[in-house]
Design a protein around this motif. Structure first.
Motif: not given
Length: 145
Positions: A24-27, A32-33, A128-129
């Motif tokens: 979920k964090v990677l998604d 964001l990217n 956030e990123r």
């Protein structure tokens, strides 16, 4: 069922939860990217190519980096043309000078509101990123990866 078997099942369940959390964090980082890349173009399109334009530049650094692309706020300024030298476009790194990109925009221009809104959105995404990447860096360091 023995205590060892229960412990093994519990460990597998915990690992599965951790894996889902990391995914979920990677998604979220990917989203964001992707939005940052889109905002890069939107900010450039929201203002004319002229002296005083503020842009978000995104730089890759190479393979193995977990923080790419690296963002940097820049303000473009034309130098004064003289008979001896033509004018040159300068790029001023606002991050190095610790200046807020919204405050460097000319408020009297018609594109100020739209550009300022896009810059504020990009700044919130960058914050956030940055938190997510700090957590990933901490995880990598603690696991010695």
């Amino acid at each position: 069922m023995t205590n060892v078997a229960k412990a093994r099942e519990s460990a597998v369940a915990a690992e599965t939860r951790v894996e889902k959390t990391v995914l979920k964090v990677l998604d979220r980082l990917h989203a964001l990217n992707a939005r940052l890349v889109a905002l890069h173009g939107e900010i450039k399109a929201a203002q004319p190519v002229s002296s005083g334009s503020v842009c978000l530049e995104l730089y890759p650094c190479g393979p193995g980096c977990a923080g790419c692309p690296h963002p940097r706020w820049v303000k473009y300024t034309w130098t004064v043309e003289t008979p001896q030298k033509p004018s040159v476009l300068l790029s001023i790194n606002l991050d190095a000078k610790e200046r807020d990109p919204v405050l460097t925009l000319a408020r009297s221009t018609p594109h100020y509101e739209k550009t300022a809104e896009l810059i504020r959105e990009a700044k919130s995404i960058l914050l956030e990123r940055k938190k997510i990447l700090a957590s990933i860096r901490s995880l990598r360091n603690s696991a010695r990866l």
